[in-house]
Design an enzyme around this catalytic site. Structure first.
Site, PDB file in Angstrom:
ATOM      1  N   HIS A  13      -3.638   6.114   3.657  1.00  0.00           N
ATOM      2  CA  HIS A  13      -4.423   4.961   3.299  1.00  0.00           C
ATOM      3  C   HIS A  13      -3.757   3.636   3.894  1.00  0.00           C
ATOM      4  CE1 HIS A  13      -5.530   2.063   0.086  1.00  0.00           C
ATOM      5  NE2 HIS A  13      -6.791   2.965   0.048  1.00  0.00           N
ATOM      6  N   SER A  33     -11.372  -0.203  -0.863  1.00  0.00           N
ATOM      7  CA  SER A  33     -10.212  -0.530  -0.339  1.00  0.00           C
ATOM      8  C   SER A  33     -10.434  -1.115   1.283  1.00  0.00           C
ATOM      9  CB  SER A  33      -9.235   0.822  -0.135  1.00  0.00           C
ATOM     10  OG  SER A  33      -8.594   1.052  -1.285  1.00  0.00           O
ATOM     11  N   ASP A  70       1.021  -1.289   0.009  1.00  0.00           N
ATOM     12  CA  ASP A  70       0.120   0.044  -0.142  1.00  0.00           C
ATOM     13  C   ASP A  70       0.779   1.218  -0.070  1.00  0.00           C
ATOM     14  OD1 ASP A  70      -2.343   1.775   0.996  1.00  0.00           O
ATOM     15  OD2 ASP A  70      -3.201  -0.151   0.699  1.00  0.00           O
TER      16      ASP A  70
END
Length: 337
Positions: A140, A291, A107
């Site tokens: 994220h 996600s 990620d």
């Protein structure tokens, strides 16, 4: 950003991916080649179309792909999945006991946070794998790590940054990260990013890199495309493609991808988790997207795999496990946070 659109797919201009055995077939169109960690990137001469060359090579039975661009999937411009929002502190105590399960997180990286400040796995995170400090998707990876930590207490996270702060990465970078994991494959692999391919066919080299880890359960998001167009790597055989449900876990979130290639679904709307302590954020955020639905499924599998193989947990999960099956969304995976 160094990419352009081809048939609603994003590719790195002038780049084609292949293996060493096919390099001679592209030599006449190639200016330079970079080879590392299981993949060759051929940098093409000006004017050579990587998609047309890929089609020619595949017609000859060779493995090739444009260097497709992948993006993290909270982004759905104008919708609730577009950005994170500040959230109040979440009451959570990190597990004191260690689980034998390892979850790989490819990620934007993972930032420092109280939930794992003393964890052995975080002490091993390299500086280049720390979460990006700036960009639309900075944080994220940290958000996903928090979801995993709560659902799989004590699990070891293996962090690799393959996306920048705007949530952008490419196929070559992902393949290389996967190649470096082959000697010690994780139990669960979370891929909360993806994209379309120029011809809607599966990216062969990426498929092979994932398939090489035979005992690993790979989970990927179905994309915030609001369409049934195959989204990769979620649509690859052997990968658990995850769609997002609304906060009530009754209907598909409006932004979520869907289709026969989707295997499971989980809540994706207004989840709360860890986030870098920056600006208006005090270490916590609320965010939406496929996600994060994917991370809930990864965390659920990892949490139940402490005493048995993750593959066995997955088989039971996909067989229904008493949970509702939803057409084009797969089996519902309820996750209690």
């Amino acid at each position: 950003m160094n990419f352009h659109s081809v048939g609603a797919a994003l590719v790195r201009p002038g780049q084609i991916l292949t293996d060493r055995s096919a390099l001679s077939a592209v030599a006449r169109w190639t200016q330079a080649v970079s080879e590392a960690d299981g993949v060759c990137v051929a940098h093409l001469a000006p004017g050579v179309d990587p998609c047309e060359l890929t089609a020619e090579m595949r017609a000859k039975g060779l493995r090739a792909s444009p260097n497709h661009v992948f993006r993290g999937q909270p982004l759905f411009f104008g919708g609730p999945a577009s950005r994170p929002f500040p959230a109040p502190p979440i009451p959570y105590r990190p597990a004191r006991t260690r689980s034998p399960v390892t979850v790989a997180v490819l990620d934007t990286g993972v930032a420092e946070h109280p939930w794992w400040s003393g964890a052995e796995w975080y002490a091993r995170v390299a500086p280049e794998d720390a979460d990006a400090a700036e960009g639309q998707q900075a944080g994220h990876g940290t958000f996903i790590a928090g979801l995993l930590a709560r659902l799989a207490p004590g699990a070891t996270l293996r962090v690799r940054r393959v996306l920048d702060g705007d949530g952008v990465g490419d196929e070559a970078g992902v393949i290389r990260a996967l190649h470096r994991m082959r000697e010690r494959p994780p139990d669960v692999l979370n891929l909360s990013f993806g994209g379309h391919t120029f011809d809607d066919r599966p990216p062969r080299l990426l498929h092979d890199a994932i398939a090489a880890m035979t005992d690993t359960v790979t989970v990927a998001c179905a994309g915030n495309t609001a369409s049934d167009r195959p989204f990769w790597p979620a649509a690859l055989p052997g990968v658990v493609g995850v769609a997002a449900l609304d906060a009530g876990q009754r209907r598909r979130a409006v932004y979520s991808g869907y289709g026969t290639w989707v295997d499971a679904c989980a809540r994706g709307d207004w989840l709360e988790s860890s986030y870098p302590d920056t600006g208006e954020f005090g270490g916590y955020a609320a965010w939406s997207g496929t996600s994060f639905a994917a991370a809930l499924v990864s965390g659920t599998i990892a949490g139940e795999a402490a005493g048995r193989p993750a593959k066995d947990v997955l088989k039971e999960l996909l067989d229904g496990g008493g949970h509702r099956q939803i057409p084009d969304l797969g089996v519902l995976v309820p996750a209690s946070l």
